[in-house]
Scaffold this motif. Structure first.
Motif, PDB file in Angstrom:
ATOM      1  N   GLU B 137       0.784  -1.247   0.000  1.00 45.48           N
ATOM      2  CA  GLU B 137       0.000   0.000   0.000  1.00 45.48           C
ATOM      3  C   GLU B 137       0.814   1.295   0.000  1.00 45.48           C
ATOM      4  N   VAL B 138       2.045   1.218   0.546  1.00 47.97           N
ATOM      5  CA  VAL B 138       2.854   2.438   0.681  1.00 47.97           C
ATOM      6  C   VAL B 138       4.144   2.263  -0.108  1.00 47.97           C
ATOM      7  N   MET B 139       4.586   3.315  -0.794  1.00 49.91           N
ATOM      8  CA  MET B 139       5.863   3.196  -1.495  1.00 49.91           C
ATOM      9  C   MET B 139       6.803   4.367  -1.199  1.00 49.91           C
ATOM     10  N   ILE B 140       8.080   4.102  -1.341  1.00 48.76           N
ATOM     11  CA  ILE B 140       9.092   5.156  -1.167  1.00 48.76           C
ATOM     12  C   ILE B 140       9.817   5.360  -2.487  1.00 48.76           C
ATOM     13  N   ASP B 141       9.823   6.606  -2.946  1.00 45.92           N
ATOM     14  CA  ASP B 141      10.674   6.955  -4.080  1.00 45.92           C
ATOM     15  C   ASP B 141      11.814   7.818  -3.531  1.00 45.92           C
ATOM     16  N   HIS B 142      12.952   7.175  -3.312  1.00 45.89           N
ATOM     17  CA  HIS B 142      14.085   7.871  -2.667  1.00 45.89           C
ATOM     18  C   HIS B 142      14.587   9.059  -3.479  1.00 45.89           C
ATOM     19  N   ASN B 143      14.277   9.068  -4.771  1.00 43.20           N
ATOM     20  CA  ASN B 143      14.714  10.181  -5.622  1.00 43.20           C
ATOM     21  C   ASN B 143      14.211  11.531  -5.118  1.00 43.20           C
ATOM     22  N   ARG B 144      13.091  11.492  -4.388  1.00 40.44           N
ATOM     23  CA  ARG B 144      12.428  12.755  -4.017  1.00 40.44           C
ATOM     24  C   ARG B 144      12.596  13.114  -2.550  1.00 40.44           C
ATOM     25  N   CYS B 145      13.355  12.328  -1.813  1.00 43.69           N
ATOM     26  CA  CYS B 145      13.498  12.580  -0.370  1.00 43.69           C
ATOM     27  C   CYS B 145      14.380  13.808  -0.137  1.00 43.69           C
ATOM     28  N   ILE B 146      13.919  14.700   0.753  1.00 42.45           N
ATOM     29  CA  ILE B 146      14.710  15.896   1.074  1.00 42.45           C
ATOM     30  C   ILE B 146      15.218  15.862   2.529  1.00 42.45           C
ATOM     31  N   PHE B 147      15.118  14.720   3.192  1.00 45.64           N
ATOM     32  CA  PHE B 147      15.683  14.505   4.535  1.00 45.64           C
ATOM     33  C   PHE B 147      15.116  15.449   5.594  1.00 45.64           C
ATOM     34  N   CYS B 148      13.829  15.791   5.451  1.00 49.72           N
ATOM     35  CA  CYS B 148      13.200  16.709   6.408  1.00 49.72           C
ATOM     36  C   CYS B 148      12.915  16.021   7.729  1.00 49.72           C
ATOM     37  N   THR B 149      12.929  14.689   7.745  1.00 48.72           N
ATOM     38  CA  THR B 149      12.637  13.827   8.913  1.00 48.72           C
ATOM     39  C   THR B 149      11.193  13.900   9.411  1.00 48.72           C
ATOM     40  N   LEU B 150      10.278  14.495   8.638  1.00 47.63           N
ATOM     41  CA  LEU B 150       8.884  14.532   9.107  1.00 47.63           C
ATOM     42  C   LEU B 150       8.335  13.113   9.280  1.00 47.63           C
ATOM     43  N   CYS B 151       8.672  12.202   8.376  1.00 53.84           N
ATOM     44  CA  CYS B 151       8.182  10.820   8.516  1.00 53.84           C
ATOM     45  C   CYS B 151       8.791  10.141   9.732  1.00 53.84           C
ATOM     46  N   VAL B 152      10.068  10.472  10.012  1.00 52.47           N
ATOM     47  CA  VAL B 152      10.746   9.895  11.176  1.00 52.47           C
ATOM     48  C   VAL B 152      10.032  10.353  12.441  1.00 52.47           C
ATOM     49  N   PRO B 200       6.411  15.992   2.563  1.00 53.04           N
ATOM     50  CA  PRO B 200       6.121  17.240   1.843  1.00 53.04           C
ATOM     51  C   PRO B 200       6.383  17.127   0.342  1.00 53.04           C
ATOM     52  N   THR B 201       7.093  16.073  -0.063  1.00 57.18           N
ATOM     53  CA  THR B 201       7.348  15.854  -1.493  1.00 57.18           C
ATOM     54  C   THR B 201       6.670  14.538  -1.884  1.00 57.18           C
ATOM     55  N   GLY B 202       7.098  13.970  -2.985  1.00 56.20           N
ATOM     56  CA  GLY B 202       6.507  12.703  -3.429  1.00 56.20           C
ATOM     57  C   GLY B 202       7.357  11.506  -3.069  1.00 56.20           C
ATOM     58  N   ALA B 203       8.098  11.584  -1.938  1.00 57.65           N
ATOM     59  CA  ALA B 203       8.985  10.472  -1.586  1.00 57.65           C
ATOM     60  C   ALA B 203       8.219   9.318  -0.947  1.00 57.65           C
ATOM     61  N   ILE B 204       7.226   9.617  -0.135  1.00 59.33           N
ATOM     62  CA  ILE B 204       6.398   8.554   0.443  1.00 59.33           C
ATOM     63  C   ILE B 204       4.977   8.742  -0.076  1.00 59.33           C
TER      64      ILE B 204
END
Lengths: 597, 239
Positions: B137-152, B200-204
């Motif tokens: 159900e959930v995917m990660i596109d690492h190309n778009r991660c900006i390391f904001c740590t909001l998901c963490v 905030p981006t399309g990483a998750i």
């Protein structure tokens, strides 16, 4: 393995704060951190698995995939390069049959570069399984390669390979005489702790790490916090390339440094202290530990010190290869067993430091000086130096001079005096304060060593006129990109952009707009970065660009735009596929080149 | 007398314990940000919210408001430099808005529009990053991660899990997940987790929902991010 790891965890009382120390032991035994170890530590220490991985991947000395049984690292400081490091590294790689950055196929040895190991006075230097190697040359490399190929255990290697000299060439107020063990504490208790803090205040002592915050004020702020638990931390993570004075102080003056920490503990009311020792100084650990034991036996550490009711002890914690941990809040994070990422401030460590409690973090030299002041009084220190910079400064001098080593000078001494003393002539310039400091040219040698003129944590690298300044800038800029913790955008991306831009110019792909773009980027990284690393990462470029603008301009091509890469080189794959190599399959890179054809 | 700061000359009240960002948002003043969400512990890493406080650069999301502070927010210099910082975020990853299902709902894209970013300015890094589509159900596109740590932070603070962490150092930073395999499918993440929706981006991304709202009818297709942010992220929102 399970038993081994359980044993280490138990010895560390299952404390999550000891994660780094535990990982150091696992890395040392297995030459990487195996997945089952991570799983087991996660349970034993109650740390989520990804957090453990993030610590492993943060520190240069930890690895998720196996390194060699002999982990060889060669120091990449500019001074090592000046001593012929590159050709030595090639020779070593050839001798061992392993590429730089790789593990040999049989798993016996791995070879890589590492940031300055603090041996610039006796380089080229390196580390084998964490232990310092000095004065590398072809003959020592032959020996090392033979020992590795015979798989001789490290403790059977000849001592001279590991010999580290103090190289003290000029001593002054601090280095001339060590205080007697216990003398500073006795004086402090006799005089009274409040009065002793006044003496330190009166001495004008400022932090010796380079920033120069007044020591007495820091101690007072910490003591005034409404908390019952406080900590004293000695910052022995001297990672600034070209600095090695703390190595010498801890090798030969450690008793006095520990005494300074204990005086601080008495004044601020701390029961626990830490010496955060950079991983590169592993060779000092046993010696320091035995000095601590001796102090315990002599009633100078432990409960009821000197019968004065003071309870205090010191623990040694080792780093694992991260320059950023010299920043005090990153150091505290590392002490807590985490990645060394600088905290947001405020709150400052004096308010919320180690485990959120008020903490004094001072440099090795600061504690050394504080102990001296506790014995000799504030005047002893304040009578020397300049109005704003009292006392003396211990310098680590390296580079192009006859006698690289340790020199102690009163603040206010001119650069020329120092250059004369260490036997430097034909000098092009000096990097004062390491890569994060300032490059001064030979027109400025009347400038003075002082917080108000040339502040320094101790690094003093001399370049003679045979050196190329851009090589130095290139080395320093790569160093910062390698050591950026990556927390904030301007430093994480900015230091890499600086590296790309400097490479472009140095390699001759720069054009008219590129120096302007470089300067703009420098300002951005300097003004917006989270901590001192990013705020100073552009200094090597900015200070040389200001003094030698022509040096940069001369590298530029005379066209208004130049692609950042080799256009013709990029066509190589296409040429190979088409099986062509005639003139028509090549691109002229610039107008100039095409005119020549 | 309540305590106040001024932002670009406008007097703004604050309560003890509030950051400059808290005070600004409560007063309807937008300060650009990406790593900040009022419901989570401030992080201070993206540096987009840098403001000048009494002449010194500070991150508004972490810096405490103190009586009498003179804060500059919308100066030409700050806007220009925030644009540069946004450009840094674009070049270090692989962000191709036209082909990204988050387009129109993406805060990175919206901040870039807000700051009038028209090009990348810096050379692209083209990093080699992976896509983790292992989870149903959930995917990660690492190309778009900006390391904001909001998901963490969301996983730890809201979901009571520790699915995510940021690992590595410097430019090698990367998002990792809590599984021996390193794959999202072997973690305890659920599509209902806050962490799965906070990016905030399309990483998750939540699978099979990307185009339920057509392009042209998405959040930032009609409003600028400043309006949306003030309307939805106000500290008192939802009380």
């Amino acid at each position: 393995m399970r038993q081994f790891i359980r044993g280490i965890a138990e010895n560390n009382h299952y404390q999550a704060t000891h994660l780094l120390q535990i990982l150091r032991q696992i890395q040392s035994r297995y030459h990487y951190i195996p997945e089952p170890a991570i799983e087991q530590l996660s349970e034993l220490l109650s740390i989520p698995r990804p957090q453990i991985i993030s610590v492993i991947e943060f520190y240069s000395f930890f690895h998720l995939i196996p390194r060699g049984q002999y982990e060889l690292l060669i120091s990449d400081s500019i001074t090592d390069h000046m001593l012929g490091k590159k050709s030595l590294l090639d020779y070593l790689a050839n001798k061992l049959g392993v590429a730089v950055g790789e593990v040999r196929e049989d798993g016996v040895v791995s070879l890589d570069n590492t940031s300055c190991t603090g041996m610039c006075d006796q380089g080229p230097a390196g580390l084998v399984n964490g232990y310092a190697l000095t004065r590398l040359d072809h003959s020592t490399i032959d020996k090392i390669a033979a020992l590795i190929n015979q798989q001789k255990p490290l403790d059977e290697w000849p001592n001279e390979l590991f010999q580290v000299d103090d190289n003290i060439y000029k001593s002054g107020l601090l280095l001339d005489q060590q205080i007697e063990q216990g003398a500073a504490l006795k004086s402090a208790f006799k005089r009274g702790l409040k009065e002793t803090l006044k003496e330190i205040d009166y001495s004008g002592l400022r932090g010796r790490g380079g920033a120069g915050f007044k020591t007495a004020i820091k101690w007072q702020f910490c003591s005034e916090e409404q908390q019952s638990v406080r900590y004293v931390v000695c910052n022995a993570d001297e990672g600034e390339p070209g600095t090695f004075k703390d190595r010498v102080l801890l090798n030969s003056y450690a008793d006095q440094v520990f005494e300074g920490m204990t005086v601080c503990a008495a004044i601020i009311g701390a029961k626990q202290g830490f010496l955060y020792l950079r991983g590169e100084y592993l060779h000092l650990q046993d010696k320091l530990q035995s000095i601590l034991d001796q102090r315990r036996q002599n009633g100078l550490l432990g409960n009821n010190i000197l019968g004065a009711g003071l309870d205090f002890d010191i623990e040694i914690c080792l780093g694992a290869g991260a320059y950023i941990c010299g920043e005090e809040s990153a150091l505290i994070e590392s002490l807590e067993g985490k990645a060394g990422i600088p905290r947001n401030r405020p709150p400052y460590p004096v308010t919320q430091g180690y485990l959120g409690k008020p903490t004094v973090v001072n440099n090795v030299e600061t504690f050394l000086a504080a102990a001296g002041i506790a014995v000799n009084g504030g005047d002893w220190f304040a009578n020397i130096g300049t109005e704003k910079s009292k006392g003396t400064k211990i310098l680590s001098i390296s580079g192009d001079c006859a006698h690289p080593g340790i020199y102690e000078y009163p603040f206010g001494t001119t650069i020329q005096t120092i250059l004369n003393d260490c036997g430097a002539d034909d000098v092009l310039g000096v990097q004062v304060g390491g890569p994060s400091g300032t490059f001064i040219s030979n027109q400025e040698f009347d400038r003075k060593l002082a917080f108000e003129d040339l502040a320094t944590g101790g690094s003093f690298i001399i370049f003679n006129s045979s050196r190329n300044i851009l090589d130095m800038v290139h080395n320093f800029t790569h160093f910062f990109a390698h050591e950026s913790c990556g927390f904030c955008t301007p430093c994480r991306v900015g230091t890499s952009l600086l590296q790309k831009q400097i490479d472009k110019i140095v390699e001759g792909h720069g054009s008219a707009g590129d120096v302007v773009a470089l300067e703009e980027l420098c300002q951005l990284v300097k003004n917006y970065s989270h901590c001192g690393l990013g705020q100073t990462a552009a200094n090597p470029i900015l200070t040389t660009l200001e003094r030698y603008p022509d040096l940069y301009q001369d590298r530029l091509k005379e066209i208004s735009y130049e692609p950042g890469f080799d256009l013709d080189g990029a066509l190589e794959t296409a040429r190979r596929m088409a099986n062509r190599d005639d003139a028509g399959a090549h691109l002229a890179q610039t107008q100039m080149e095409s005119e020549h054809e | 007398m309540s305590k106040t700061i001024t932002i670009d000359g406008k007097t703004i009240p604050f309560e003890d314990g509030q950051t400059i960002m808290d005070a600004a948002m409560a007063a309807g003043v937008y300060i650009p940000h990406l790593c900040h969400q009022p419901e989570f512990t401030p992080h201070g890493s993206c540096k987009l919210c840098t403001v000048k406080v009494n002449g010194r650069n500070c991150s508004a999301c972490t810096y405490p408001a103190m009586d009498g502070q003179d804060v500059l927010n919308e100066t030409e210099e700050l806007i220009e430099d925030r644009k540069r910082i946004t450009q840094m975020l674009f070049v270090e990853g692989n962000h191709f808005c036209p082909s990204c299902e988050k387009t129109g709902n993406c805060q990175l894209q919206a901040v870039a529009y807000h700051l009038n970013m028209l090009d990348n300015h810096f050379p692209l890094f083209y990093p080699d990053r992976e896509v983790d589509a292992s989870h149903p159900e959930v995917m990660i596109d690492h190309n778009r991660c900006i390391f904001c740590t909001l998901c963490v932070r969301a996983s730890h603070e809201k979901d009571g899990k520790d699915v995510f962490a940021i690992s590595g150092r410097g430019i090698h930073k990367h998002l990792i997940v809590n599984a021996e395999s390193g794959l999202l499918k072997d973690t305890d993440v659920a599509a209902t987790d806050h962490a799965a929706h906070i990016c905030p981006t399309g990483a998750i991304l939540i699978k099979r929902t990307g185009y339920q709202v057509p392009i042209g009818q998405r959040i930032y297709d009609h409003q600028q991010i400043d309006q949306v942010s003030l309307a939805t992220e106000h500290p008192k929102h939802g009380e």
